[in-house]
Motif scaffolding. Structure first.
Motif, PDB file in Angstrom:
ATOM      1  N   LEU A  25       0.757  -1.262   0.110  1.00  0.00           N
ATOM      2  CA  LEU A  25       0.157   0.115   0.108  1.00  0.00           C
ATOM      3  C   LEU A  25       0.893   1.345  -0.200  1.00  0.00           C
ATOM      4  O   LEU A  25       2.013   1.355   0.468  1.00  0.00           O
ATOM      5  N   PHE A 108      -2.185  -0.796  -4.114  1.00  0.00           N
ATOM      6  CA  PHE A 108      -3.440   0.050  -3.771  1.00  0.00           C
ATOM      7  C   PHE A 108      -2.742   1.506  -3.229  1.00  0.00           C
ATOM      8  O   PHE A 108      -2.024   1.144  -2.462  1.00  0.00           O
ATOM      9  N   PHE A 110      -3.812   5.080  -1.097  1.00  0.00           N
ATOM     10  CA  PHE A 110      -4.794   5.798  -0.573  1.00  0.00           C
ATOM     11  C   PHE A 110      -4.374   7.237  -0.593  1.00  0.00           C
ATOM     12  O   PHE A 110      -3.358   7.534  -0.166  1.00  0.00           O
ATOM     13  N   SER A 143      -7.763   1.132  -8.539  1.00  0.00           N
ATOM     14  CA  SER A 143      -6.671   0.766  -7.618  1.00  0.00           C
ATOM     15  C   SER A 143      -6.341   1.773  -6.827  1.00  0.00           C
ATOM     16  O   SER A 143      -5.357   1.880  -6.379  1.00  0.00           O
ATOM     17  N   SER A 181     -12.439   2.283  -2.783  1.00  0.00           N
ATOM     18  CA  SER A 181     -13.157   2.446  -1.828  1.00  0.00           C
ATOM     19  C   SER A 181     -12.560   3.701  -0.935  1.00  0.00           C
ATOM     20  O   SER A 181     -11.318   3.912  -1.144  1.00  0.00           O
ATOM     21  N   MET A 183     -12.327   5.272   2.948  1.00  0.00           N
ATOM     22  CA  MET A 183     -12.644   4.894   4.118  1.00  0.00           C
ATOM     23  C   MET A 183     -12.887   6.080   5.012  1.00  0.00           C
ATOM     24  O   MET A 183     -12.175   7.141   4.903  1.00  0.00           O
ATOM     25  N   ILE A 218      -5.068  -1.623   9.500  1.00  0.00           N
ATOM     26  CA  ILE A 218      -4.570  -1.890   8.124  1.00  0.00           C
ATOM     27  C   ILE A 218      -3.329  -2.954   8.044  1.00  0.00           C
ATOM     28  O   ILE A 218      -3.407  -3.769   7.193  1.00  0.00           O
ATOM     29  N   LEU A 239      -7.881  -6.799  -2.173  1.00  0.00           N
ATOM     30  CA  LEU A 239      -7.598  -5.976  -3.119  1.00  0.00           C
ATOM     31  C   LEU A 239      -9.015  -5.855  -3.906  1.00  0.00           C
ATOM     32  O   LEU A 239      -9.494  -4.724  -4.205  1.00  0.00           O
ATOM     33  N   LEU A 242     -10.841  -3.548  -1.698  1.00  0.00           N
ATOM     34  CA  LEU A 242     -10.366  -2.204  -1.765  1.00  0.00           C
ATOM     35  C   LEU A 242     -10.687  -1.501  -2.969  1.00  0.00           C
ATOM     36  O   LEU A 242     -11.010  -0.318  -2.830  1.00  0.00           O
ATOM     37  N   CYS A 243     -10.680  -2.184  -3.901  1.00  0.00           N
ATOM     38  CA  CYS A 243     -10.853  -1.403  -5.301  1.00  0.00           C
ATOM     39  C   CYS A 243     -12.233  -1.350  -5.865  1.00  0.00           C
ATOM     40  O   CYS A 243     -12.635  -0.447  -6.580  1.00  0.00           O
ATOM     41  N   PHE A 248     -15.760   2.246   2.615  1.00  0.00           N
ATOM     42  CA  PHE A 248     -15.357   1.339   3.170  1.00  0.00           C
ATOM     43  C   PHE A 248     -15.134   1.242   4.691  1.00  0.00           C
ATOM     44  O   PHE A 248     -14.901   2.331   5.155  1.00  0.00           O
ATOM     45  N   VAL A 362     -17.997  -2.597   1.812  1.00  0.00           N
ATOM     46  CA  VAL A 362     -18.152  -1.533   1.149  1.00  0.00           C
ATOM     47  C   VAL A 362     -19.600  -1.203   0.679  1.00  0.00           C
ATOM     48  O   VAL A 362     -20.067  -2.310   0.355  1.00  0.00           O
TER      49      VAL A 362
END
Length: 439
Positions: A25, A108, A110, A143, A181, A183, A218, A239, A242-243, A248, A362
């Motif tokens: 990440l 991914f 963030f 991603s 996603s 958070m 995480i 993944l 998350l994608c 999320f 999600v």
């Protein structure tokens, strides 16, 4: 595993994947919130790049090495337009972050930012929109996504208006499938959750608790995807979650030896895991969830397993009902030999046998508290606009009648008048006594 844990506490099974490949990440930490959250993530060896207008915020970072100061600005004074200008004026610096190998090669990415200020709020939608040009999709999904904080009910109206602006732009990206996603850390929930929490190192503020707990969660979820198991929750499944474009939330809870294994009790553990998380959790999971996961980590060598295969099947069924709208949630049951807690003071704490339940979901709608806040600020803005419109229709007060001084007039020696003239000769004590009514 060279962690600088600080306040962070990790489950012992994380040790078992220290030298194993797991998802990579990357975090682009923007503004004050992003920087503080990013610092805790950097403690756990995640790749973090910090961007800010404020030198003082950047100087406060203890661990992050990759730092970008936006030139010719020293703070955005909670002004979104100023934050946007700072990013555009430092376009080459920002692009150097987006094109950095940490960003392009991560599994991914963030963008971490607070939705109440100027720098992070402006940066989040701008960076997310531009990551589409940099990042390769995963299985057709974006991603990259967000890690954002949202103001509590006690915060100022202007802060909430900023959040409304940032959230609306991020929501547009989600609706267009141009963002994975996001958070949400709800400051309201986080504050209420942490009123009585103390760490081994002393009292822990609600902000520090949220930042350290998110970093730990995480890291633990990444670690459990790297543990071998006959029924594993693997990296690609995480993944995939998350994608997924949406909002999320995730969390964990402990199931101890002797705890009830009745179906309704196992279902309550799922609910507890979400509600005890620093992420917002007041979503309508049953109707709005579109993807998710449930995973159990349990002792490998226990003769009397805390979670049996039958228990886990019940957990899977309960989780399927909990996020009923999600058609293909992921799941895994992982046996593990490493237990005890890895703590910030360097000691490993032993614990009684337990199982760990991790959940994530999600949804395609915002949490209820945030939706209510946005509706309230919209109504407040409407009411204020109506009052301004009503006052605008009234004749303004004519102040010219108040120009005459009651006591005596002054001879003007400058255009601004003696009472404001810093260059006028100083008065004698007698003159000052005569004029002492002036401020």
């Amino acid at each position: 595993m060279d962690y600088k844990l600080g306040f962070i506490t990790l489950e012992g099974f994380v040790r078992g994947v220290a030298n194993k490949e797991s998802l990579k990440l990357c975090f682009i930490a923007c503004g004050q919130f992003g920087g503080k959250q990013g610092d805790e993530l950097a403690r756990l060896n995640h790749s973090v790049h910090a961007i800010n207008t404020a030198e003082t915020d950047l100087a406060d970072l203890k661990v992050i090495k990759n730092i970008i100061k936006l030139d010719n600005y020293n703070g955005a004074v909670k002004d979104i337009e100023r934050g946007q200008m700072a990013i555009r004026d430092n376009r080459e610096k920002v692009l150097s972050v987006l094109q950095h190998p940490d960003v392009t090669e991560a599994d991914f990415v963030f963008v971490a930012a607070g939705m109440g200020g100027g720098t992070g709020n402006a940066a989040a939608p701008m960076l997310l929109a531009n990551l589409a040009k940099i990042r390769k999709p995963f299985n057709g999904k974006p991603s990259y996504g967000g890690l954002i904080s949202v103001p509590g009910s006690w915060e100022q109206r202007g802060i909430k208006k900023n959040a409304r602006w940032g959230l609306s732009h991020i929501d547009d990206l989600i609706r267009e499938n141009a963002c994975g996603s996001v958070m949400i850390i709800d400051n309201e929930k986080l504050y209420n959750l942490t009123e009585s929490i103390f760490s081994d190192n002393g009292p822990l503020s609600w902000e520090d608790y949220g930042n350290s707990t998110i970093a730990a969660l995480i890291t633990e979820v990444l670690a459990l995807t790297a543990l071998p198991s006959g029924k594993t929750f693997d990296a690609d499944e995480l993944l995939d979650v998350l994608c997924t474009p949406g909002y999320f939330s995730f969390g964990k809870t402990i199931i101890k030896d002797g705890d009830s294994r009745e179906s309704n009790s196992l279902s309550s553990y799922i609910d507890r895991a979400f509600k005890s998380s620093p992420t917002a959790s007041d979503y309508d999971y049953e109707l709005d969830a579109i993807n998710g996961f449930v995973a159990v980590v349990h002792p490998k060598s226990s003769r009397n397993p805390i979670i049996t295969d039958s228990d886990f099947r019940t957990i899977e069924e309960n989780f399927g009902e909990y996020i009923a709208n999600a058609e293909k949630p992921h799941s895994g049951m992982i046996a593990n030999e490493d237990w005890g807690l890895i703590t910030g003071n360097g000691k490993v704490k032993g614990e009684d046998p337990k199982a760990l339940l991790y959940v994530g979901a999600v949804t395609d709608q915002l949490p209820a508290r945030i939706t209510q806040m946005l509706e309230e600020i919209e109504q407040e803005e409407k009411t204020l606009s109506e009052k301004k419109s009503k006052r605008a229709s009234q004749a303004p007060l004519d102040l010219s009648a108040f120009k005459k001084l009651d006591k005596r007039e002054f001879a003007a020696s400058s255009e601004v008048g003696n009472e404001f003239d810093l260059f006028a000769p100083s008065k004698s004590k007698d003159d000052e006594d005569d004029d002492n009514f002036l401020l």
